[in-house]
Write a protein that holds these residues in place. Structure first.
Motif, PDB file in Angstrom:
ATOM      1  N   GLY A 133       0.825  -1.209   0.000  1.00 52.16           N
ATOM      2  CA  GLY A 133       0.000   0.000   0.000  1.00 52.16           C
ATOM      3  C   GLY A 133       0.857   1.256   0.000  1.00 52.16           C
ATOM      4  N   SER A 134       1.850   1.290   0.870  1.00 54.45           N
ATOM      5  CA  SER A 134       2.628   2.521   0.989  1.00 54.45           C
ATOM      6  C   SER A 134       3.507   2.743  -0.248  1.00 54.45           C
ATOM      7  CB  SER A 134       3.470   2.509   2.265  1.00 54.45           C
ATOM      8  OG  SER A 134       4.402   1.456   2.206  1.00 54.45           O
ATOM      9  N   LYS A 137       1.281   3.782  -3.190  1.00 59.78           N
ATOM     10  CA  LYS A 137       0.759   5.132  -2.971  1.00 59.78           C
ATOM     11  C   LYS A 137       1.852   6.167  -3.247  1.00 59.78           C
ATOM     12  CE  LYS A 137      -2.134   7.834   0.106  1.00 59.78           C
ATOM     13  NZ  LYS A 137      -1.344   9.078   0.053  1.00 59.78           N
ATOM     14  N   ASP A 141       1.602   9.236  -5.786  1.00 61.71           N
ATOM     15  CA  ASP A 141       1.797  10.609  -5.305  1.00 61.71           C
ATOM     16  C   ASP A 141       2.899  11.313  -6.084  1.00 61.71           C
ATOM     17  OD1 ASP A 141      -0.159  10.150  -3.489  1.00 61.71           O
ATOM     18  OD2 ASP A 141       1.166   9.854  -1.759  1.00 61.71           O
ATOM     19  N   VAL A 168      -7.621   3.517  -9.532  1.00 63.02           N
ATOM     20  CA  VAL A 168      -6.321   4.193  -9.505  1.00 63.02           C
ATOM     21  C   VAL A 168      -6.159   5.023 -10.776  1.00 63.02           C
ATOM     22  CG1 VAL A 168      -3.817   3.871  -9.350  1.00 63.02           C
ATOM     23  CG2 VAL A 168      -5.354   2.337  -8.091  1.00 63.02           C
ATOM     24  N   ARG A 530      -5.280   1.227   1.855  1.00 61.51           N
ATOM     25  CA  ARG A 530      -4.008   1.892   2.168  1.00 61.51           C
ATOM     26  C   ARG A 530      -3.648   2.954   1.129  1.00 61.51           C
ATOM     27  NH1 ARG A 530      -4.224  -2.969   4.546  1.00 61.51           N
ATOM     28  NH2 ARG A 530      -2.899  -3.446   6.343  1.00 61.51           N
ATOM     29  N   MET A 531      -4.303   2.899  -0.039  1.00 63.49           N
ATOM     30  CA  MET A 531      -4.029   3.913  -1.064  1.00 63.49           C
ATOM     31  C   MET A 531      -5.093   4.996  -1.079  1.00 63.49           C
ATOM     32  SD  MET A 531      -2.540   1.655  -4.234  1.00 63.49           S
ATOM     33  CE  MET A 531      -2.113   3.097  -5.230  1.00 63.49           C
TER      34      MET A 531
END
Lengths: 746, 193, 268
Positions: A133-134, A137, A141, A168, A530-531
């Motif tokens: 997730g991180s 993301k 970003d 997404v 998480r996103m």
């Protein structure tokens, strides 16, 4: 280490108190049962679990499982099925072995080593999902949604694929399975009749079956084989064009021992003969075709004699076949084939098949090409969103048109790879691989590796540790087709002349997923949360997804279960040509792209002196390379002897059972050897072997070194000009026996 | 304390050694117990080898986790030595051999917990042996060793010995071998110890 | 009554579904097999180019050469027909069922000597090492025509999974059965060269395929002298000593079983 004591002495002399660390008791009390001594019980008394859908191949037969003490003992066809019935093939039967394959992924893993040279360690799901997730993301970003590329495959990859495409918002999604298999067939038929043909030949009710290279019997899909054998039992004539006396040729009335690569010339001659002699379906041509005049003008040169010479078969036999087709039209089944990427002239051959069907009027009639009318079931997934064309790599922004207008959905792999490696026109920095093995399915391994090396983050979800999984940072285990819900399978009864029925079934688990395997909904949703896409999540569980899809047909998992996994409802008559159905005998759109608008024969490279053309095909017990390590299937057919023409063999002193290796015309040698099968049943200018043998992988404990890998000798790919697909039958080999290279000149 | 209870503790300790490495149990105290046991057996040099490997690593537990995963869970592209009897006897998980193992547990009045691994997992077999020993069912222990443990353990051990990078697992599989093999050559006899 | 199986080569596509289903149903360990599929040809025959299959299994013969060779001590066994009629016979560890005509094995009494496997001209029997006990390295094993399944009202596993309906099972002594209809049409068993043992698994096909099958796979009777030698050796070394020991151990295990649930709970 040298333990000098014996255990008994040790126990007598040593105190063990220090070694006894208190442990949780995992083995607990239960009722005692003694097992009956020696006789296998048979599985018929075991618990029956319904709702399985096979995935040993894409045909997806309906299954029940026999379960004993939580072990799946046996798979059987679901007796309620109107498709496969109680029958399943060898591979379906051997699914138990795949379920319990020791190499299957069991727990989430993190690569603490290098990409491509992984050091895996088992981690918790929370850690794995947090990491995915991180990292994803961060990519979005920093670079935007287009910074993620996705390589999905199979039914479990659909939900995550939609997530990345729709929620997404990346265009960079590429499904494989197109370029090396049936893609050409589908695009050629779409360009001719407006739709992909499947293998929808009404074989049980046909009068003549016409196969170009189809080797049903070696190639097994259950209800398809039922249709085929029923047709023959009902008296259908069978025509098989194949350089080899295949399983189908063995049941044929006419075996056309055609020279490889010349099939289009053969069919053009048949069509030319039919037209010239007024033996085509004039009414159908009048009502349902376009471009007849241009078409006829283009094929006119193909006399029986000219084709006979080109195809190396008797002119008389071409005539016999044409007459047989004409006499039985329109009730003739011209089979579209399946794996058709052969020689780089394949789009035109597939067009010829579609046109031949057309001039015989064999669409939507008994015994012809007939798409059965199945039930409609809606799918539920992530809501569609428009993300514009700005980052679509398939868009030529200057000309404002698509770069490859006839490509399948998604973005061509090549465009994604080029963009990811070069960083132009924009960076792609994260990669999600879900059920696909792009290292093996797509030519150009090094480029794929370069792509992975250009990534900030790579994650894979799979059932098995395929080659590509070595490139993942996080590797997540999915349940197999026997342990999960997902696919909704619909269809009709297999014999269209019988009572019209439709069925709806949904894949249900036969046993719970072992270890810590999690399904696609769980994984996708947890990543979505998480996103920052929690609000868009369409369903919470896989069961909810299946239930919502089934609800569109007024069904549910519970209802299906109550109906033993399959819902059956009245069907519709599939016969009758739709009014607007049109066969484009000549297609201007193709002509506009610079390719022939009428089916055209393009000659393939001839076999060089001393070589034989390498042909390959299916073994009935294997699905490509996938089943090599299955001990039951391997044992059924442990190697792939190479077929060599008996006269050629006699001339060079080869006898049945000799051990040989291969060298191809580019100097590539086979890693392993196989045995020789000397037979009159193959042309002198070819050799043949089953595909799916000779694994190079030393840790494939079962399949390694058994037979020869035909793929390793296929080093030249012939690119089909209309579709870009890769033909694999323009490779030539010599045999090596006792270190000596043997000329195979006929 | 009777020798049978001692051997029960040994089996349990060995099964613990084969759990996925985790700081919760794989701590200094654990290694001290292990070194002590090796010392008692006159194999202190093995303890020294393990200790050296551990002292030289920045993250010894992660090393062992990576090694455990590669050897026993998933390797690239194949796992080295899955710790299940069926893998060696039936060439797949959950084969007839696993069924026979479960049947044996049941014959002795035991079954598997819901969250347990397959019945023929090395850990569970060692746990079962410890239970047999605890109950002084020496015949059961020997029969189990002979019919359902030794037939595959040697094959498993050979793969670990051949392929292991970390000395810890080479030593542990040898320890297990030591505590389970003796009666094999003596034939089918109750343990007189 | 005589059970028999027809293999219709016109329908058979050689797919191996039957062999794998059998393996799963009866837990037959690789590389042993109760049934098999061999591919024949392509070969030029007098009737043209031919290629077909040999799907083989136990023939449950009229006069099974395997049964006579079993060295196990005969015991009295009572057989019951579907109509409840009974018949008592003295049988060794393998016999031909007097009512359904199938050939069966008692694994508990089998010595595992393999004499019956050697006696079978079709190679339909094997000694299954997965069934080894303290007395033997395995037990004779083979196709039972899925007797337990058939008695439960089911088709044999190979018949059930056959994709094309190429395997037909039934009573050859009933003239109206599907299998008898095939026999009337010309289905034939692979009878041994120069002998008559009456195989009850029969083949049906066109002339060239049948010609190829019978040319390639007509078997010869086994060398019975060597089979007999083997059987005799096995009967001589029946391990009496070992048996006595087993009884002691079984007694011990039995005692442990009685102990039951509560005591285990205490140990938790």
């Amino acid at each position: 280490m040298a333990f000098n004591l014996t255990r008994r002495k040790f126990l007598q002399t040593a105190s063990l108190a220090a070694a006894s660390v208190p442990l949780a008791k995992v083995v607990s009390a239960s009722t005692g049962i003694s097992r009956s001594a020696l006789e296998a019980k048979g599985t018929f008394g075991d618990k029956t679990v319904t709702g399985g859908i096979c995935e040993m191949c894409f045909w997806r037969c309906q299954l029940v499982g026999k379960v004993r003490d939580g072990r799946l003992m046996k798979l059987e066809g679901n007796p309620k099925s109107i498709d496969n019935g109680t029958a399943i093939c060898a591979r379906g039967n051997a699914g138990v072995q795949l379920l319990y394959d020791v190499d299957r992924l069991k727990y989430p893993m993190k690569n603490v080593g290098k990409r491509g040279e992984p050091k895996w360690k088992r981690i918790s799901w929370k850690e794995a999902l947090d990491e995915c997730g991180s990292k994803l993301k961060k990519t979005v970003d920093q670079y935007g949604a287009q910074g993620i590329c996705v390589f999905p495959h199979g039914s479990s990859a659909k939900y995550p694929m939609h997530y990345f495409e729709r929620a997404v918002g990346t265009h960079n999604v590429s499904e494989a399975s197109f370029f090396q298999c049936r893609g050409i067939r589908d695009t050629a038929y779409v360009a001719t009749i407006g739709k992909a043909p499947g293998e929808k030949i009404d074989m049980p009710n046909t009068k003549v079956l016409f196969f170009i290279g189809d080797h049903l019997g070696e190639n097994i899909h259950v209800s398809h084989i039922k249709q085929y054998i029923q047709g023959l039992q009902n008296g259908a004539k069978l025509i098989v064009a194949d350089p080899r006396f295949s399983a189908s040729a063995a049941k044929a009335d006419i075996w056309v021992q055609i020279k490889p690569g010349t099939d289009t010339a053969y069919m053009l001659a048949i069509m030319n003969y039919l037209v010239k002699n007024n033996k085509y379906d004039k009414a159908f041509v009048e009502d349902h075709t376009e471009g007849f005049d241009e078409f006829f003008a283009a094929i006119k040169e193909w006399t029986l004699e000219k084709a006979a010479k080109e195809c190396d078969i008797p002119a008389e036999q071409i005539k016999e076949v044409a007459e047989m087709l004409a006499a039985n039209a329109p009730h003739v089944g011209i089979h579209p084939g399946r794996h058709v990427s052969w020689h780089g002239n394949d789009f035109q051959r597939q067009r010829a098949l579609a046109c031949l069907t057309g001039i015989l009027g064999a669409y939507y009639v008994k015994g012809g090409w007939v798409p059965a009318k199945g039930p409609k079931v809606g799918g539920v997934s992530w809501a569609k969103e428009d993300h514009g064309q700005e980052f679509d790599l398939n868009q030529d922004h200057q000309k404002d048109e698509k770069i490859y207008p006839f490509k399948p959905p998604g973005t061509p792999t090549e465009l994604i790879r080029d963009c990811a490696i070069s960083g132009k026109p924009y960076p792609i920095k994260s990669c999600v691989v879900w059920g696909q093995n792009p290292l093996q399915t797509i030519p150009g391994q090094q480029k794929m590796k370069d792509l992975f090396n250009a990534m900030d983050f790579v994650m894979c979800v799979d059932v098995m540790p395929t080659d590509v999984t070595a490139w993942a940072d996080i590797l997540l285990p999915e349940p197999s087709y026997l342990e999960r819900f997902d696919f909704i399978k619909t269809g009709t009864q297999w014999d269209l002349s019988k009572e019209h029925q439709q069925y709806i079934s949904a894949r249900m688990p036969l046993v719970p997923p072992m270890f810590e395997r999690k399904d696609q909904i769980y994984i996708t949703n947890e990543i979505a949360k998480r996103m920052g896409h929690e609000a868009k999540i369409p369903v919470q569980t896989i069961e909810e997804l299946v239930d919502k899809s089934l609800a569109t047909a007024n069904l549910s998992i519970e209802k299906l279960k109550a109906e033993d996994g399959i819902h059956i409802q009245p069907g519709k008559d599939p016969y009758g040509v739709p009014e607007d159905f049109t066969v484009m005998l000549f297609n201007e759109e193709i002509e506009d792209t610079g390719h022939p608008g009428a089916p055209t024969y393009i000659a393939v490279p001839d076999t060089p002196e001393g070589y034989a053309r390498l042909l390959y095909g299916r073994a009935p017990v294997h699905t490509f390379n996938r089943s090599q390590n299955n001990v039951w299937l391997h044992n059924a057919m442990p190697d792939n002897p190479v077929w060599v023409n008996d006269k050629v063999a006699a001339k060079i002193g080869l006898v049945d059972g000799d051990t040989v290796g291969f060298v191809n015309s580019e100097g590539v040698e086979s890693r392993t050897t196989t045995t020789v099968k000397v037979t009159a049943g193959i042309r002198k200018d070819c050799v043949y072997m089953y595909h799916g043998y000779g694994s190079a992988n030393p840790l494939m404990t079962i399949g390694v070194g058994a037979g020869v890998d035909d793929q390793s000798l296929i080093t030249k790919l012939a690119i089909d000009p209309e579709t870009g697909c890769s033909g694999m039958r323009n490779n030539f080999v010599k045999l090596i026996k006792d270190g000596k290279v043997l000329d195979l000149s006929a | 304390m009777s020798p049978s209870e001692d051997i029960a503790r040994v089996y349990r300790f060995l099964s613990q050694c084969m759990q996925y490495p985790d700081t919760e149990w794989m701590n200094e105290e654990f290694f001290n117990v292990l070194y002590n046991l090796l010392g008692t057996l006159g194999a202190l040099e093995d303890g020294v080898t393990i200790k050296k490997e551990i002292d030289n690593s920045a993250d010894p537990i992660e090393d062992l986790q990576v090694e455990y995963t590669r050897l026993f869970i998933n390797g690239v592209p194949h796992v080295v030595a899955p710790p299940y009897g069926s893998v060696y006897m039936d060439k797949a998980l959950q084969g007839t051999f696993a069924g026979n193992t479960l049947a044996f547990y049941r014959e002795k009045g035991f079954g598997m917990e819901d969250d347990a691994d397959f019945p023929d997992h090395l850990i569970h077999e060692l746990e079962f042996l410890s239970l047999m020993a605890e109950e002084h069912d020496l015949a059961g222990e020997e029969e189990f060793l002979k019919k359902l443990f030794r037939p595959w353990y040697g094959l498993f051990q050979a793969r670990v010995t051949e392929e292991a990078h970390h000395p810890y697992y080479r030593v542990i599989v040898q320890l297990i071998d030591f505590f389970t093999k003796e009666e094999e050559k003596d034939g089918f006899q109750p343990n007189k110890a | 009554m005589q059970y028999g199986m027809i293999i219709d080569l016109e329908r058979c596509v050689g797919c191996h579904a039957c062999t794998i289903a059998c393996r799963a149903e009866w837990e037959v360990p690789v590389p042993y097999q109760r049934n098999w599929v061999k591919r024949l040809g392509p070969t030029m025959t007098d009737d043209g180019m031919a290629s077909t299959y040999y799907p083989g299994l136990c023939n449950h013969c009229d006069k099974p050469p395997c049964v006579a060779e079993c060295p196990a001590d005969p015991v009295e066994m009572t057989f019951t027909a579907k109509n409840s009629k009974t018949k008592t016979m003295n049988v060794a560890a393998t016999w031909k069922d007097p009512f359904d005509g199938s050939v069966q094995i008692d694994k508990d009494r089998c010595l595992g000597c393999g004499a019956c496997a050697d006696a079978c001209p079709y190679g339909a029997r094997y000694v299954n090492p997965a069934l080894a006990d303290d007395d033997s390295a395995g037990k004779a094993d083979k196709c039972t025509y899925c007797k337990p399944r058939v008695e439960a009202g089911l088709d044999p596993a190979c018949v059930q999974t056959c994709i094309t309906g190429a395997r037909i099972f039934g009573d050859l002594s009933d003239p109206n059965s599907a299998v008898s209809q095939y026999v009337k049409k010309g289905a034939k068993g692979l009878e041994v060269k120069g002998g008559h043992i009456g195989p009850n698994s029969r083949y049906y096909g066109n002339k060239k395929d049948m010609g190829l099958l019978f040319a390639d796979y007509t078997p010869e009777l086994a060398d019975m002298a060597s089979v007999k030698r083997r059987a005799m050796m096995a009967s001589m070394v029946k391990p009496a000593m070992k048996k006595a020991k087993d009884i002691g151990i079984l007694g011990l295990a039995g005692a442990m079983l009685v102990k039951g649930f509560s005591e285990n709970e205490d140990n938790k």
